[in-house]
Write an enzyme that holds these catalytic residues in place. Structure first.
Site, PDB file in Angstrom:
ATOM      1  N   SER A  87       0.838  -1.203   0.000  1.00  0.00           N
ATOM      2  CA  SER A  87       0.000   0.000   0.000  1.00  0.00           C
ATOM      3  C   SER A  87       0.868   1.246   0.000  1.00  0.00           C
ATOM      4  CB  SER A  87      -0.918   0.033   1.218  1.00  0.00           C
ATOM      5  OG  SER A  87      -1.646   1.251   1.217  1.00  0.00           O
ATOM      6  N   LYS A 100      -4.212  -7.027   3.144  1.00  0.00           N
ATOM      7  CA  LYS A 100      -4.282  -5.872   2.220  1.00  0.00           C
ATOM      8  C   LYS A 100      -5.736  -5.610   1.809  1.00  0.00           C
ATOM      9  CE  LYS A 100      -3.384  -2.526  -0.471  1.00  0.00           C
ATOM     10  NZ  LYS A 100      -3.195  -2.438  -1.871  1.00  0.00           N
ATOM     11  N   HIS A 103      -7.366  -3.893   4.617  1.00  0.00           N
ATOM     12  CA  HIS A 103      -6.844  -2.520   4.612  1.00  0.00           C
ATOM     13  C   HIS A 103      -7.666  -1.666   3.644  1.00  0.00           C
ATOM     14  CE1 HIS A 103      -4.450   0.498   2.434  1.00  0.00           C
ATOM     15  NE2 HIS A 103      -3.727   0.686   3.524  1.00  0.00           N
ATOM     16  N   ASN A 104      -7.890  -2.187   2.453  1.00  0.00           N
ATOM     17  CA  ASN A 104      -8.648  -1.418   1.464  1.00  0.00           C
ATOM     18  C   ASN A 104     -10.102  -1.225   1.893  1.00  0.00           C
ATOM     19  OD1 ASN A 104      -6.229  -1.655   0.139  1.00  0.00           O
ATOM     20  ND2 ASN A 104      -7.139  -2.019  -1.854  1.00  0.00           N
ATOM     21  N   GLU A 118     -10.058   1.598   4.153  1.00  0.00           N
ATOM     22  CA  GLU A 118      -9.855   2.799   3.321  1.00  0.00           C
ATOM     23  C   GLU A 118     -11.212   3.300   2.760  1.00  0.00           C
ATOM     24  OE1 GLU A 118      -6.513   2.336   0.522  1.00  0.00           O
ATOM     25  OE2 GLU A 118      -7.877   3.090  -1.004  1.00  0.00           O
TER      26      GLU A 118
END
Ligand code: NDP
Length: 496
Positions: free
Chosen positions: A133, A188, A191-192, A195
């Site tokens: 990222s 990940k 994480h997105n 976000e």
């Protein structure tokens, strides 16, 4: 010519910036990109633009690329997720030997990574799923790296990857082995998901200030700038403050000219789909995904706005009153967004025996990545204080903060609702908080309804055998009417 310790396949935005980052830290990097008939060689372009006086070894073919690498070969693949990754693997494997390591640094779905790990294991090739990222800038100057790998392969990689990573608040690399197989790409993906939820929340706060309080873009920018310091600090706050300072040629806020249909590449949706399929809550991310979808129905939104009634954002809310409340609401909602995400990570890790350390996740996200923020400092502290936390909500650090923040959270939600300002992530975060602190939920009524119409069965909470029973509801209702219920209902009230 000496061989390279690392090869990069794919010289797009991420590949070329990472190549420059590795080279800056003393690695000789072999570089390769697929060739398209009739087009300029991407490798030649890269070398003439960035390669002068730099330690790169350009390759003309996949075979040559592989031969320029020291054994065990380490190849970082940076191509579009999906079929392109499989085709690159197929292209490279005939030239690889036992123990060589392929690292997929793209946004691959973690289930694809799990499959590739298994397929390549049969060929004795190690496959590593590396979540990255930070976009182009992070790739060039310090990304957040989320590796999923065997310990054996990671032992050969960490000295190459750790130096190029961003650093945590305590100065360590934002790069720690998370677990095996698809665990890095899973983290990940989550994480997105965070976000998506955080961006939607910021947009909702902007909407309250702009159209509820009547503040102009510059004043809102100043507010986000203030929030960028201290416990509210985040990269997303900082870039929002920057964005809102920009004006067009007529001096109007540039943001007003940007079409309000939000795009997406789908990783937030993957996170929601995973949560839905695995029966775990991820309400805030999922709401943010739906909000982006809804934004795309601009014609419907505009037509509907003329045909249905309700309060409209009037610009009459008092900013001096609202902003302190809004600060509390944002922080509390962000805590809930993270609590849901970490719950999904820790539950999945347990189910799949990945052994992901949530503290490592919260540390890796402290630098380089899009969701880096001060809140991650508290999340590390919360997990370090209670190493067996099932949910962050159980942490005294979290509980104390919620106690202080929830009044402003509730008042902000009420103000937005009564002003007709949509705040889907803020309210779903609050609803989820209230759900999780409810010892008794009305789902007992849902169970009764399911059994009434579908004979799906119910369990009685006071039956220690846990036996599933089916009630003959119609008969039970008929015999109920024969019972003496006087005193249960107030007959006069009922008559009215
Ligand atoms: P780009 O589109 O900039 O580059 C993709 C590269 O892959 C190009 O060099 C392209 O070559 C090559 N490529 C495409 N298809 C194939 C194929 N079938 N076989 C071989 N090579 C192929 O993408 P990015 O560098 O932005 O992204 C790479 C990966 O990193 C993606 O998975 C992305 O989701 C992920 N990522 C991107 C971030 C970003 O901010 N950009 C952030 C984090 C992750 P050619 O140009 O010749 O077609």
């Amino acid at each position: 010519m000496s061989k390279s310790s690392l090869g990069i396949y794919g010289l797009g935005v991420m590949g070329r910036n990472l190549a420059l980052n590795f080279e800056k830290f003393g690695q000789q990097v072999s570089v390769f990109n697929k060739k398209t008939e009739g087009e300029e060689s991407v490798v030649n372009d890269f070398m003439s633009e960035f390669g002068r006086d730099k330690n790169f070894l350009p390759a003309e073919s996949a075979k040559m690329f592989v031969t320029t690498l020291t054994k065990p070969r380490k190849i970082l693949i940076l191509v579009k997720a999906g079929e392109a990754v499989d085709s690159v693997i197929d292209e490279l494997t005939p030239f690889l030997d036992k123990d060589d390591i392929l690292i997929d640094g793209g946004n691959s779905h973690f289930e694809d990574t799990e499959r590739r790990v298994k397929e390549l294991r049969t060929k004795k090739i190690q496959f590593v799923g590396l979540g990255i990222s930070g976009g182009a800038d992070g790739a060039r100057n310090g990304p957040s790296l989320m590796p999923g790998s065997t310990k054996k392969a990671w032992g050969k990689l960490e000295d190459i990857f750790k130096p190029i990573a961003a650093t945590t608040f305590s100065g360590d690399p934002c790069c720690e082995l998370l677990g095996p197989g698809g665990s890095g790409h899973f983290v990940k993906m989550i994480h997105n998901g965070i976000e998506y939820a955080e961006m939607q929340l910021i947009a909702e706060a902007y909407q309250i200030m702009r159209y509820g309080c009547g503040m102009n873009a510059y004043q809102i920018s100043e507010q986000f700038r203030k929030w960028s310091d201290g416990p509210m600090g985040s990269f997303l706050n900082e870039i929002t403050a920057d964005i809102l300072t920009l004006t067009d040629d007529d001096g109007n806020p540039l943001v007003d000219r940007i079409d309000d249909s939000a795009g997406q590449k789908g990783t937030g949706k993957w996170a929601s789909m995973y949560a839905l399929e695995s029966g775990m809550p991820l309400t805030t991310t999922t709401q943010a995904v739906f909000s982006r979808f809804t934004s795309n129905f601009g014609d419907i939104r505009r037509n509907t706005s003329y045909s249905v009634d309700g309060p409209g954002a009037s610009g009459q809310l008092d900013s001096a009153t609202v902003i302190p409340l809004l600060s509390e609401a944002i922080l509390a909602s962000r805590m809930m967004i993270h609590a849901e995400a970490f719950f999904l990570i820790t539950q999945t890790s347990e189910q799949r025996k990945w052994n992901i350390d949530p503290v490592a996740v919260a540390r890796i996200w402290q630098g380089g990545c899009i969701i880096r923020s001060e809140l991650l400092r508290n999340i590390v502290a919360a997990y370090e204080q209670g190493s067996n936390l099932t949910s962050l909500l159980q942490s005294p650090i979290y509980a104390n903060r919620f106690r202080k923040l929830q009044s402003g959270w509730r008042k902000t939600a009420s103000l937005a609702i009564s002003s007709g300002i949509p705040v889907p992530v803020l309210t779903s975060a609050l609803a989820q908080y209230d759900t999780l602190r409810s010892p008794k939920l009305p789902s007992n009524l849902i169970q009764a309804q399911r059994d009434y119409f579908g004979a799906h069965g119910i369990k009685f909470a006071d039956d220690s055998t846990g036996e599933v029973q089916h009630l003959q509801w119609k008969e039970a209702v008929a015999s109920e009417s024969e019972k003496d219920t006087s005193g249960f209902f107030d007959e006069t009230e009922m008559d009215e």
